[in-house]
Design a protein around this motif. Sequence first.
Motif, short mmCIF file in Angstrom:
data_model
loop_
_atom_site.label_atom_id
_atom_site.label_comp_id
_atom_site.label_asym_id
_atom_site.label_seq_id
_atom_site.Cartn_x
_atom_site.Cartn_y
_atom_site.Cartn_z
N THR A 1 -3.60 -2.31 3.19
CA THR A 1 -3.47 -2.28 1.85
C THR A 1 -4.38 -0.64 1.47
O THR A 1 -4.92 0.25 2.46
CB THR A 1 -4.15 -3.19 1.32
N GLY A 2 -4.27 0.17 0.06
CA GLY A 2 -4.42 1.14 -0.37
C GLY A 2 -4.53 1.50 -1.42
O GLY A 2 -3.90 0.82 -1.93
N PHE B 1 -3.84 7.01 0.27
CA PHE B 1 -2.35 6.89 0.64
C PHE B 1 -1.79 8.31 0.17
O PHE B 1 -2.21 7.69 -1.35
CB PHE B 1 -1.14 6.40 1.40
N VAL C 1 6.76 -3.06 -0.82
CA VAL C 1 4.70 -2.16 -1.48
C VAL C 1 4.75 -3.17 -2.66
O VAL C 1 5.74 -3.35 -3.61
CB VAL C 1 5.58 -0.56 -1.58
N TRP D 1 1.00 -3.71 1.41
CA TRP D 1 2.67 -3.78 2.02
C TRP D 1 2.77 -4.80 2.63
O TRP D 1 1.45 -5.17 3.51
CB TRP D 1 2.85 -2.61 2.86
N ASP E 1 2.65 9.10 3.16
CA ASP E 1 2.01 8.33 3.78
C ASP E 1 2.56 6.91 3.93
O ASP E 1 2.42 6.65 5.26
CB ASP E 1 0.85 7.99 3.62
N VAL E 2 3.15 6.46 3.36
CA VAL E 2 3.74 4.69 2.75
C VAL E 2 4.30 4.79 3.63
O VAL E 2 4.93 3.71 4.43
CB VAL E 2 3.12 4.50 1.49
N GLU E 3 5.55 5.73 3.09
CA GLU E 3 6.74 5.60 3.42
C GLU E 3 7.16 5.78 5.46
O GLU E 3 7.34 5.10 6.45
CB GLU E 3 7.81 7.27 3.19
N MET F 1 -2.98 4.62 -4.17
CA MET F 1 -2.47 5.78 -4.29
C MET F 1 -2.39 6.06 -5.61
O MET F 1 -3.25 5.65 -6.87
CB MET F 1 -0.97 5.22 -4.17
N ILE G 1 2.45 9.09 -1.10
CA ILE G 1 3.86 7.88 -1.17
C ILE G 1 4.72 8.66 0.25
O ILE G 1 5.46 7.39 1.10
CB ILE G 1 5.00 8.46 -2.10
N ARG H 1 4.90 4.86 7.07
CA ARG H 1 3.40 4.03 8.24
C ARG H 1 5.07 2.17 8.29
O ARG H 1 5.14 1.72 8.89
CB ARG H 1 3.00 3.30 7.10
N VAL H 2 6.10 2.49 6.77
CA VAL H 2 6.55 1.67 7.44
C VAL H 2 8.17 1.40 7.33
O VAL H 2 8.64 0.48 6.85
CB VAL H 2 7.14 0.60 5.37
#
Length: 507
Positions: A360-361, A341, A500, A493, A345-347, A363, A343, A349-350
Amino acid sequence: MDVNFPSIQSFYSRELQPSSQGTSDGLSKSQKPGDGFTSSEVEAVLDPLSRPWKPSRHYETCPISLLETGPHNYQISGRIVNFADNFRDQGFHFLVVTDGSGAIAVKVYYIKVSDYQLLLGRRVTIWTTFIGDSTGASSGSIPFCSSTTTLYPGRNGATHIIVHNDDPGSDGDRILRCPLECNLKEYEYLPALMTLKSFLSTGYDLGEGKILVCVRSVGPRRTVQSKKTQQTLEMVEVGIFDDTATCVLKLWEGKVPSAKSWVPNETILLISKPTYKNRGTSPELGIGFSSMVDVNPMFPDADWLRNKVKSMAKKQSVYIPFPSNTWDTERAINGPDRTLFTIADVEDRVRHPESIVDFTGKMNVVILEMKLMEHWRKGTLCYLECCNMPLYSNKPVAICKNCELKRDLVLNQRIIGSMVDESGMIAANKLVWRDGAWTQLFFGSAADETQEVDSEPDLIEQSWEDLTTLGTESLRYMEEFLLYSRVTLTFGWSSQPEKVCVLGVEW
Ligand SMILES: [Zn+2]
Protein backbone atom coordinates in the motif's frame (compact mmCIF):
# COMPACT_ATOMS: atom_id res chain seq x y z
CA MET A 1 -56.94 -44.85 -14.46
CA ASP A 2 -57.86 -44.38 -10.81
CA VAL A 3 -55.37 -46.22 -8.64
CA ASN A 4 -56.74 -45.34 -5.23
CA PHE A 5 -58.09 -48.83 -4.54
CA PRO A 6 -55.36 -51.32 -4.10
CA SER A 7 -57.29 -54.57 -3.85
CA ILE A 8 -60.58 -56.26 -4.70
CA GLN A 9 -61.93 -55.86 -1.17
CA SER A 10 -61.29 -52.20 -1.01
CA PHE A 11 -62.85 -51.85 -4.41
CA TYR A 12 -66.10 -53.36 -3.13
CA SER A 13 -66.09 -51.36 0.06
CA ARG A 14 -66.21 -48.15 -1.94
CA GLU A 15 -70.00 -47.76 -1.85
CA LEU A 16 -70.11 -47.96 1.92
CA GLN A 17 -68.49 -44.57 2.30
CA PRO A 18 -70.54 -42.11 0.31
CA SER A 19 -69.24 -39.19 2.39
CA SER A 20 -65.63 -40.10 1.74
CA GLN A 21 -64.09 -38.17 -1.11
CA GLY A 22 -62.32 -41.33 -2.14
CA THR A 23 -58.93 -40.07 -1.14
CA SER A 24 -56.37 -42.69 -0.28
CA ASP A 25 -55.82 -40.78 2.93
CA GLY A 26 -59.41 -41.31 4.03
CA LEU A 27 -59.18 -44.98 3.25
CA SER A 28 -55.97 -45.61 5.05
CA LYS A 29 -57.02 -44.11 8.38
CA SER A 30 -60.49 -44.96 9.64
CA GLN A 31 -61.88 -47.15 6.90
CA LYS A 32 -58.90 -49.28 6.14
CA PRO A 33 -60.50 -52.47 4.86
CA GLY A 34 -57.89 -54.77 6.31
CA ASP A 35 -57.49 -56.98 3.29
CA GLY A 36 -54.24 -58.54 4.35
CA PHE A 37 -51.90 -56.45 2.19
CA THR A 38 -48.97 -54.80 3.90
CA SER A 39 -48.53 -51.05 3.51
CA SER A 40 -45.42 -51.51 1.36
CA GLU A 41 -47.37 -53.77 -0.97
CA VAL A 42 -50.12 -51.17 -1.22
CA GLU A 43 -47.54 -48.45 -1.81
CA ALA A 44 -45.96 -50.54 -4.55
CA VAL A 45 -49.26 -50.62 -6.40
CA LEU A 46 -50.12 -46.96 -5.82
CA ASP A 47 -46.68 -45.65 -6.71
CA PRO A 48 -44.81 -48.39 -8.54
CA LEU A 49 -41.89 -46.13 -9.43
CA SER A 50 -41.04 -45.73 -5.74
CA ARG A 51 -39.72 -49.30 -5.77
CA PRO A 52 -36.05 -49.69 -6.55
CA TRP A 53 -35.63 -51.20 -10.02
CA LYS A 54 -34.39 -54.79 -9.66
CA PRO A 55 -34.58 -56.46 -13.04
CA SER A 56 -35.35 -60.16 -12.79
CA ARG A 57 -33.52 -61.13 -15.95
CA HIS A 58 -30.28 -60.31 -17.75
CA TYR A 59 -30.13 -57.25 -20.00
CA GLU A 60 -27.35 -56.88 -22.52
CA THR A 61 -25.58 -53.51 -22.53
CA CYS A 62 -25.42 -52.31 -26.11
CA PRO A 63 -24.53 -49.12 -28.01
CA ILE A 64 -27.56 -47.67 -29.78
CA SER A 65 -26.08 -48.13 -33.28
CA LEU A 66 -25.74 -51.90 -32.71
CA LEU A 67 -29.27 -52.57 -31.40
CA GLU A 68 -30.98 -55.38 -33.29
CA THR A 69 -34.63 -55.17 -34.20
CA GLY A 70 -36.96 -57.62 -32.52
CA PRO A 71 -37.29 -59.10 -29.02
CA HIS A 72 -34.04 -58.58 -27.06
CA ASN A 73 -33.31 -57.60 -23.49
CA TYR A 74 -31.21 -54.48 -23.79
CA GLN A 75 -29.87 -51.97 -21.31
CA ILE A 76 -29.31 -48.67 -23.15
CA SER A 77 -27.56 -45.54 -21.87
CA GLY A 78 -27.69 -42.13 -23.50
CA ARG A 79 -28.74 -38.53 -23.16
CA ILE A 80 -32.03 -36.84 -24.00
CA VAL A 81 -31.47 -34.67 -27.09
CA ASN A 82 -35.13 -33.94 -27.79
CA PHE A 83 -38.46 -34.78 -26.21
CA ALA A 84 -42.15 -34.01 -26.10
CA ASP A 85 -43.79 -34.51 -22.74
CA ASN A 86 -47.28 -35.98 -22.96
CA PHE A 87 -46.87 -36.31 -26.71
CA ARG A 88 -50.05 -35.07 -28.43
CA ASP A 89 -52.03 -35.90 -25.26
CA GLN A 90 -51.60 -39.61 -25.90
CA GLY A 91 -50.45 -40.65 -22.44
CA PHE A 92 -46.76 -41.07 -23.19
CA HIS A 93 -43.59 -38.99 -23.30
CA PHE A 94 -41.68 -39.09 -26.57
CA LEU A 95 -37.91 -38.99 -26.14
CA VAL A 96 -35.00 -38.99 -28.54
CA VAL A 97 -31.92 -40.45 -26.86
CA THR A 98 -28.38 -40.63 -28.24
CA ASP A 99 -25.15 -42.14 -26.98
CA GLY A 100 -22.87 -40.74 -29.71
CA SER A 101 -23.18 -43.91 -31.81
CA GLY A 102 -26.82 -43.59 -32.83
CA ALA A 103 -30.23 -42.36 -31.76
CA ILE A 104 -33.35 -44.13 -30.58
CA ALA A 105 -36.93 -42.88 -30.30
CA VAL A 106 -38.41 -43.87 -26.95
CA LYS A 107 -42.07 -43.86 -25.93
CA VAL A 108 -42.49 -43.81 -22.16
CA TYR A 109 -46.05 -44.57 -21.04
CA TYR A 110 -46.36 -42.85 -17.68
CA ILE A 111 -48.64 -43.36 -14.73
CA LYS A 112 -48.39 -39.76 -13.58
CA VAL A 113 -47.34 -37.14 -16.12
CA SER A 114 -45.02 -35.65 -13.49
CA ASP A 115 -43.17 -38.91 -12.80
CA TYR A 116 -40.17 -37.76 -14.82
CA GLN A 117 -38.31 -34.48 -14.89
CA LEU A 118 -37.41 -34.44 -18.55
CA LEU A 119 -34.66 -31.99 -19.44
CA LEU A 120 -32.52 -31.66 -22.53
CA GLY A 121 -29.13 -33.19 -21.85
CA ARG A 122 -30.25 -35.45 -18.98
CA ARG A 123 -28.64 -38.88 -18.86
CA VAL A 124 -31.02 -41.82 -19.00
CA THR A 125 -30.73 -45.58 -18.59
CA ILE A 126 -33.33 -47.71 -20.35
CA TRP A 127 -34.21 -51.40 -19.89
CA THR A 128 -36.26 -52.74 -22.74
CA THR A 129 -37.36 -56.06 -24.23
CA PHE A 130 -38.18 -55.06 -27.76
CA ILE A 131 -36.57 -52.86 -30.41
CA GLY A 132 -38.68 -51.61 -33.28
CA ASP A 133 -37.64 -50.29 -36.66
CA SER A 134 -38.10 -46.56 -37.24
CA THR A 135 -38.31 -46.67 -41.01
CA GLY A 136 -41.80 -45.66 -42.04
CA ALA A 137 -42.57 -44.27 -38.56
CA SER A 138 -42.49 -40.52 -38.05
CA SER A 139 -39.36 -40.88 -35.94
CA GLY A 140 -37.64 -42.16 -39.10
CA SER A 141 -37.23 -38.54 -40.19
CA ILE A 142 -34.97 -37.87 -37.20
CA PRO A 143 -31.32 -38.19 -38.24
CA PHE A 144 -29.56 -41.38 -37.08
CA CYS A 145 -32.75 -42.53 -35.42
CA SER A 146 -33.23 -45.98 -36.91
CA SER A 147 -34.78 -47.74 -33.94
CA THR A 148 -37.59 -47.20 -31.49
CA THR A 149 -38.75 -48.75 -28.27
CA THR A 150 -41.72 -48.50 -25.93
CA LEU A 151 -41.51 -48.56 -22.14
CA TYR A 152 -44.17 -49.16 -19.49
CA PRO A 153 -42.28 -48.36 -16.29
CA GLY A 154 -44.04 -49.62 -13.18
CA ARG A 155 -46.66 -51.53 -15.16
CA ASN A 156 -44.79 -54.51 -16.42
CA GLY A 157 -41.70 -55.66 -14.66
CA ALA A 158 -39.56 -55.90 -17.76
CA THR A 159 -39.16 -52.35 -19.08
CA HIS A 160 -37.91 -49.37 -17.14
CA ILE A 161 -36.25 -45.98 -17.45
CA ILE A 162 -34.25 -43.92 -14.99
CA VAL A 163 -33.74 -40.23 -15.69
CA HIS A 164 -30.54 -39.47 -13.80
CA ASN A 165 -29.94 -36.24 -11.95
CA ASP A 166 -26.15 -36.29 -11.92
CA ASP A 167 -24.15 -33.98 -9.68
CA PRO A 168 -21.90 -31.64 -11.67
CA GLY A 169 -18.44 -33.15 -12.00
CA SER A 170 -19.57 -36.68 -11.07
CA ASP A 171 -18.77 -39.70 -13.25
CA GLY A 172 -22.33 -39.83 -14.53
CA ASP A 173 -22.16 -36.17 -15.43
CA ARG A 174 -18.99 -36.65 -17.51
CA ILE A 175 -19.95 -39.60 -19.69
CA LEU A 176 -21.95 -39.82 -22.92
CA ARG A 177 -21.18 -36.31 -24.14
CA CYS A 178 -19.71 -37.10 -27.53
CA PRO A 179 -22.07 -35.95 -30.29
CA LEU A 180 -23.21 -38.10 -33.20
CA GLU A 181 -20.88 -38.37 -36.21
CA CYS A 182 -17.94 -37.38 -34.08
CA ASN A 183 -14.97 -39.70 -34.29
CA LEU A 184 -12.77 -38.45 -31.48
CA LYS A 185 -9.79 -40.58 -32.53
CA GLU A 186 -9.38 -38.99 -35.94
CA TYR A 187 -11.37 -35.82 -35.48
CA GLU A 188 -11.17 -33.28 -38.26
CA TYR A 189 -14.56 -31.65 -38.38
CA LEU A 190 -18.18 -32.37 -37.58
CA PRO A 191 -20.21 -32.81 -40.77
CA ALA A 192 -22.64 -29.95 -41.52
CA LEU A 193 -21.36 -27.85 -38.61
CA MET A 194 -21.55 -24.16 -39.55
CA THR A 195 -21.12 -20.83 -37.83
CA LEU A 196 -24.23 -19.14 -36.47
CA LYS A 197 -23.75 -16.37 -39.02
CA SER A 198 -23.75 -18.71 -42.01
CA PHE A 199 -26.70 -20.68 -40.61
CA LEU A 200 -28.73 -17.48 -40.24
CA SER A 201 -27.82 -16.15 -43.69
CA THR A 202 -28.40 -19.23 -45.87
CA GLY A 203 -27.56 -22.38 -43.91
CA TYR A 204 -31.07 -22.91 -42.50
CA ASP A 205 -32.19 -23.53 -46.08
CA LEU A 206 -30.17 -26.72 -46.31
CA GLY A 207 -32.22 -28.34 -43.58
CA GLU A 208 -29.23 -30.31 -42.30
CA GLY A 209 -27.17 -27.64 -40.58
CA LYS A 210 -25.68 -27.87 -37.11
CA ILE A 211 -24.71 -24.93 -34.95
CA LEU A 212 -22.45 -24.82 -31.93
CA VAL A 213 -23.34 -21.91 -29.67
CA CYS A 214 -22.90 -20.62 -26.16
CA VAL A 215 -25.78 -19.42 -24.00
CA ARG A 216 -25.71 -15.66 -23.59
CA SER A 217 -28.81 -15.06 -21.50
CA VAL A 218 -31.85 -16.92 -20.24
CA GLY A 219 -34.99 -14.80 -20.20
CA PRO A 220 -37.84 -15.05 -17.72
CA ARG A 221 -40.51 -17.72 -18.20
CA ARG A 222 -43.40 -16.13 -20.09
CA THR A 223 -46.92 -17.15 -21.02
CA VAL A 224 -48.04 -16.37 -24.54
CA GLN A 225 -51.49 -16.64 -26.09
CA SER A 226 -51.44 -18.81 -29.18
CA LYS A 227 -53.16 -17.02 -32.04
CA LYS A 228 -54.14 -20.27 -33.71
CA THR A 229 -55.54 -22.30 -30.82
CA GLN A 230 -56.23 -19.58 -28.21
CA GLN A 231 -54.27 -21.68 -25.70
CA THR A 232 -51.84 -20.09 -23.28
CA LEU A 233 -48.38 -21.45 -23.84
CA GLU A 234 -45.22 -21.20 -21.74
CA MET A 235 -42.11 -19.92 -23.44
CA VAL A 236 -38.58 -18.83 -22.63
CA GLU A 237 -36.17 -16.91 -24.83
CA VAL A 238 -32.55 -18.02 -24.66
CA GLY A 239 -29.93 -15.70 -26.10
CA ILE A 240 -27.24 -17.67 -27.93
CA PHE A 241 -24.01 -16.67 -29.65
CA ASP A 242 -20.78 -17.84 -31.18
CA ASP A 243 -17.83 -15.78 -32.40
CA THR A 244 -19.76 -14.71 -35.53
CA ALA A 245 -23.32 -13.80 -34.50
CA THR A 246 -25.98 -13.68 -31.79
CA CYS A 247 -29.56 -14.88 -31.97
CA VAL A 248 -32.59 -15.97 -29.95
CA LEU A 249 -33.57 -19.59 -29.32
CA LYS A 250 -37.16 -20.08 -28.16
CA LEU A 251 -38.14 -23.02 -26.00
CA TRP A 252 -41.80 -23.88 -25.53
CA GLU A 253 -43.92 -25.65 -22.91
CA GLY A 254 -42.27 -28.80 -21.52
CA LYS A 255 -38.83 -27.73 -22.73
CA VAL A 256 -38.89 -24.44 -20.78
CA PRO A 257 -37.43 -25.98 -17.56
CA SER A 258 -34.41 -27.24 -19.52
CA ALA A 259 -33.10 -23.67 -19.77
CA LYS A 260 -33.26 -23.13 -16.02
CA SER A 261 -29.86 -24.65 -15.34
CA TRP A 262 -28.15 -23.10 -18.36
CA VAL A 263 -25.46 -20.61 -17.39
CA PRO A 264 -24.76 -17.55 -19.57
CA ASN A 265 -21.25 -17.55 -21.06
CA GLU A 266 -20.75 -21.13 -19.92
CA THR A 267 -23.34 -23.58 -21.25
CA ILE A 268 -22.54 -24.80 -24.76
CA LEU A 269 -25.27 -26.18 -27.05
CA LEU A 270 -24.80 -28.19 -30.21
CA ILE A 271 -28.10 -27.93 -32.07
CA SER A 272 -28.69 -29.94 -35.20
CA LYS A 273 -31.54 -28.99 -37.51
CA PRO A 274 -32.90 -26.10 -35.44
CA THR A 275 -36.08 -24.56 -36.80
CA TYR A 276 -35.75 -21.10 -38.30
CA LYS A 277 -38.28 -18.28 -38.37
CA ASN A 278 -37.86 -14.71 -39.46
CA ARG A 279 -40.79 -12.40 -38.90
CA GLY A 280 -39.04 -9.46 -40.47
CA THR A 281 -37.28 -8.07 -37.42
CA SER A 282 -34.80 -10.65 -36.24
CA PRO A 283 -34.47 -14.37 -36.83
CA GLU A 284 -35.54 -16.88 -34.19
CA LEU A 285 -34.44 -20.45 -33.77
CA GLY A 286 -36.42 -23.24 -32.16
CA ILE A 287 -36.37 -26.97 -31.44
CA GLY A 288 -38.46 -28.92 -33.96
CA PHE A 289 -39.48 -32.57 -34.10
CA SER A 290 -36.27 -33.67 -35.82
CA SER A 291 -33.91 -31.27 -34.04
CA MET A 292 -31.33 -32.50 -31.56
CA VAL A 293 -29.74 -30.57 -28.72
CA ASP A 294 -26.50 -31.71 -27.11
CA VAL A 295 -25.97 -29.79 -23.87
CA ASN A 296 -22.29 -29.24 -23.03
CA PRO A 297 -21.00 -31.70 -25.62
CA MET A 298 -17.37 -32.85 -25.44
CA PHE A 299 -15.46 -32.63 -28.70
CA PRO A 300 -12.68 -30.40 -30.06
CA ASP A 301 -14.91 -27.67 -31.54
CA ALA A 302 -16.77 -27.31 -28.25
CA ASP A 303 -13.45 -26.94 -26.40
CA TRP A 304 -12.43 -24.29 -28.90
CA LEU A 305 -15.68 -22.34 -28.37
CA ARG A 306 -15.35 -22.67 -24.60
CA ASN A 307 -11.90 -21.06 -24.73
CA LYS A 308 -13.06 -18.43 -27.19
CA VAL A 309 -15.95 -17.47 -24.92
CA LYS A 310 -13.60 -17.26 -21.95
CA SER A 311 -11.26 -14.87 -23.73
CA MET A 312 -14.21 -12.83 -25.05
CA ALA A 313 -15.67 -12.60 -21.55
CA LYS A 314 -12.31 -11.60 -20.08
CA LYS A 315 -12.12 -8.71 -22.50
CA GLN A 316 -15.67 -7.61 -21.77
CA SER A 317 -15.55 -8.27 -18.06
CA VAL A 318 -16.27 -4.99 -16.34
CA TYR A 319 -16.78 -5.75 -12.72
CA ILE A 320 -14.02 -6.54 -10.28
CA PRO A 321 -15.12 -6.54 -6.66
CA PHE A 322 -13.02 -4.58 -4.17
CA PRO A 323 -10.92 -7.11 -2.22
CA SER A 324 -12.19 -6.00 1.17
CA ASN A 325 -10.16 -8.43 3.31
CA THR A 326 -6.76 -7.73 1.80
CA TRP A 327 -5.73 -4.64 3.73
CA ASP A 328 -6.21 -2.94 7.05
CA THR A 329 -7.70 0.23 5.56
CA GLU A 330 -7.28 2.35 8.68
CA ARG A 331 -3.59 1.38 9.00
CA ALA A 332 -2.94 2.04 5.31
CA ILE A 333 -4.46 5.54 5.53
CA ASN A 334 -3.25 6.67 8.96
CA GLY A 335 -0.64 4.11 10.00
CA PRO A 336 3.14 4.67 10.35
CA ASP A 337 4.19 3.34 6.94
CA ARG A 338 2.82 5.85 4.46
CA THR A 339 5.17 5.89 1.47
CA LEU A 340 4.42 8.40 -1.24
CA PHE A 341 4.65 6.84 -4.70
CA THR A 342 4.51 8.40 -8.13
CA ILE A 343 2.42 6.74 -10.83
CA ALA A 344 5.66 5.69 -12.54
CA ASP A 345 6.91 4.08 -9.29
CA VAL A 346 3.78 1.99 -9.03
CA GLU A 347 3.91 0.93 -12.66
CA ASP A 348 7.51 -0.11 -12.24
CA ARG A 349 6.76 -2.12 -9.20
CA VAL A 350 3.78 -4.05 -10.59
CA ARG A 351 5.33 -4.83 -13.94
CA HIS A 352 6.12 -8.34 -12.74
CA PRO A 353 3.02 -9.17 -10.73
CA GLU A 354 4.18 -12.70 -9.94
CA SER A 355 7.30 -11.54 -8.11
CA ILE A 356 5.91 -8.92 -5.77
CA VAL A 357 3.84 -8.93 -2.64
CA ASP A 358 0.77 -6.84 -1.96
CA PHE A 359 1.64 -3.31 -0.83
CA THR A 360 0.00 0.00 0.00
CA GLY A 361 1.03 3.62 -0.35
CA LYS A 362 -0.08 7.10 -1.28
CA MET A 363 -0.27 8.89 -4.60
CA ASN A 364 -0.86 12.57 -5.17
CA VAL A 365 -2.75 13.02 -8.42
CA VAL A 366 -4.80 15.50 -10.46
CA ILE A 367 -8.06 14.38 -12.04
CA LEU A 368 -7.62 15.10 -15.73
CA GLU A 369 -10.84 13.77 -17.19
CA MET A 370 -14.37 13.33 -15.80
CA LYS A 371 -17.09 11.21 -17.37
CA LEU A 372 -19.75 11.49 -14.72
CA MET A 373 -22.30 13.23 -16.94
CA GLU A 374 -21.56 10.92 -19.85
CA HIS A 375 -22.32 7.80 -17.80
CA TRP A 376 -25.33 9.41 -16.19
CA ARG A 377 -26.82 10.12 -19.63
CA LYS A 378 -26.08 6.55 -20.75
CA GLY A 379 -27.68 5.13 -17.61
CA THR A 380 -24.43 3.46 -16.56
CA LEU A 381 -23.60 5.34 -13.38
CA CYS A 382 -23.75 2.15 -11.33
CA TYR A 383 -22.97 -1.38 -12.39
CA LEU A 384 -22.36 -4.93 -11.38
CA GLU A 385 -21.98 -8.28 -13.04
CA CYS A 386 -24.68 -10.88 -12.51
CA CYS A 387 -25.10 -14.18 -14.34
CA ASN A 388 -21.88 -13.36 -16.22
CA MET A 389 -23.52 -10.29 -17.72
CA PRO A 390 -23.03 -6.60 -16.95
CA LEU A 391 -25.91 -4.97 -15.15
CA TYR A 392 -26.15 -1.15 -15.42
CA SER A 393 -28.35 1.48 -13.84
CA ASN A 394 -28.28 5.05 -12.58
CA LYS A 395 -29.68 3.72 -9.29
CA PRO A 396 -27.67 1.72 -6.75
CA VAL A 397 -30.01 -1.28 -7.04
CA ALA A 398 -31.21 -3.11 -10.13
CA ILE A 399 -32.89 -6.37 -11.03
CA CYS A 400 -30.90 -8.85 -13.12
CA LYS A 401 -32.83 -9.61 -16.28
CA ASN A 402 -31.65 -13.19 -16.19
CA CYS A 403 -32.12 -14.46 -12.64
CA GLU A 404 -34.58 -11.70 -11.66
CA LEU A 405 -32.71 -11.12 -8.39
CA LYS A 406 -32.40 -7.64 -6.90
CA ARG A 407 -28.73 -6.72 -6.73
CA ASP A 408 -26.80 -3.91 -5.04
CA LEU A 409 -24.63 -2.14 -7.60
CA VAL A 410 -21.36 -0.31 -7.14
CA LEU A 411 -20.35 3.02 -8.61
CA ASN A 412 -18.91 2.70 -12.11
CA GLN A 413 -15.18 3.50 -11.86
CA ARG A 414 -15.31 4.77 -15.46
CA ILE A 415 -16.97 8.01 -14.28
CA ILE A 416 -13.39 9.23 -13.84
CA GLY A 417 -11.47 9.20 -17.12
CA SER A 418 -7.86 9.60 -16.09
CA MET A 419 -5.57 10.97 -13.42
CA VAL A 420 -2.03 12.33 -13.75
CA ASP A 421 0.99 13.31 -11.74
CA GLU A 422 4.35 14.63 -12.85
CA SER A 423 5.55 11.12 -13.73
CA GLY A 424 2.69 9.72 -15.79
CA MET A 425 -0.97 8.99 -16.24
CA ILE A 426 -3.27 6.32 -14.89
CA ALA A 427 -6.48 5.40 -16.69
CA ALA A 428 -8.96 5.53 -13.87
CA ASN A 429 -11.06 2.70 -15.23
CA LYS A 430 -8.15 0.44 -14.26
CA LEU A 431 -8.73 1.22 -10.59
CA VAL A 432 -10.92 -0.67 -8.18
CA TRP A 433 -12.56 1.58 -5.61
CA ARG A 434 -13.63 0.95 -2.03
CA ASP A 435 -17.14 2.32 -1.40
CA GLY A 436 -15.86 4.56 1.37
CA ALA A 437 -13.22 6.04 -0.94
CA TRP A 438 -15.93 7.17 -3.35
CA THR A 439 -17.76 8.86 -0.51
CA GLN A 440 -14.54 10.66 0.49
CA LEU A 441 -13.97 11.76 -3.09
CA PHE A 442 -17.45 13.19 -3.62
CA PHE A 443 -18.33 14.46 -0.19
CA GLY A 444 -15.01 14.48 1.65
CA SER A 445 -13.80 17.98 0.83
CA ALA A 446 -16.80 19.63 2.49
CA ALA A 447 -16.57 17.39 5.54
CA ASP A 448 -12.85 18.04 5.88
CA GLU A 449 -13.35 21.77 6.22
CA THR A 450 -15.48 21.33 9.30
CA GLN A 451 -13.46 18.51 10.92
CA GLU A 452 -9.86 19.40 10.32
CA VAL A 453 -8.43 17.28 13.11
CA ASP A 454 -9.98 14.01 12.08
CA SER A 455 -8.35 12.93 8.83
CA GLU A 456 -11.03 10.35 8.14
CA PRO A 457 -14.11 12.54 8.31
CA ASP A 458 -17.29 11.16 9.75
CA LEU A 459 -19.22 10.37 6.61
CA ILE A 460 -21.71 7.97 8.06
CA GLU A 461 -24.47 10.37 7.15
CA GLN A 462 -23.33 10.54 3.59
CA SER A 463 -22.44 7.90 1.07
CA TRP A 464 -21.65 7.73 -2.64
CA GLU A 465 -25.19 6.48 -3.14
CA ASP A 466 -26.39 10.04 -2.50
CA LEU A 467 -24.86 10.86 -5.84
CA THR A 468 -27.58 8.83 -7.54
CA THR A 469 -30.28 11.02 -6.06
CA LEU A 470 -28.84 14.27 -7.46
CA GLY A 471 -30.36 16.08 -10.42
CA THR A 472 -28.59 17.18 -13.58
CA GLU A 473 -27.48 20.55 -12.21
CA SER A 474 -25.89 19.13 -9.06
CA LEU A 475 -24.16 16.39 -10.99
CA ARG A 476 -22.75 18.86 -13.48
CA TYR A 477 -21.52 20.98 -10.58
CA MET A 478 -19.90 17.88 -9.06
CA GLU A 479 -18.21 17.04 -12.33
CA GLU A 480 -16.84 20.55 -12.78
CA PHE A 481 -15.71 20.68 -9.17
CA LEU A 482 -13.75 17.43 -9.42
CA LEU A 483 -12.15 18.15 -12.79
CA TYR A 484 -8.51 19.29 -12.24
CA SER A 485 -8.80 18.71 -8.52
CA ARG A 486 -5.73 17.47 -6.71
CA VAL A 487 -6.31 14.61 -4.30
CA THR A 488 -4.20 12.13 -2.37
CA LEU A 489 -5.17 8.53 -2.91
CA THR A 490 -4.34 5.80 -0.46
CA PHE A 491 -3.95 2.80 -2.71
CA GLY A 492 -3.26 -0.86 -2.31
CA TRP A 493 -1.89 -3.14 -4.94
CA SER A 494 -3.00 -6.71 -4.83
CA SER A 495 -1.88 -9.66 -6.92
CA GLN A 496 -5.45 -10.83 -6.64
CA PRO A 497 -7.08 -9.23 -8.75
CA GLU A 498 -3.80 -7.70 -10.06
CA LYS A 499 -5.23 -4.22 -9.75
CA VAL A 500 -4.49 -0.95 -8.05
CA CYS A 501 -7.28 -0.46 -5.52
CA VAL A 502 -8.27 2.88 -4.03
CA LEU A 503 -8.70 2.59 -0.26
CA GLY A 504 -9.16 6.24 0.62
CA VAL A 505 -9.14 9.79 -0.70
CA GLU A 506 -7.78 12.82 1.16
CA TRP A 507 -8.35 16.40 0.12
ZN1 LIG B 1 -28.45 -12.64 -12.35
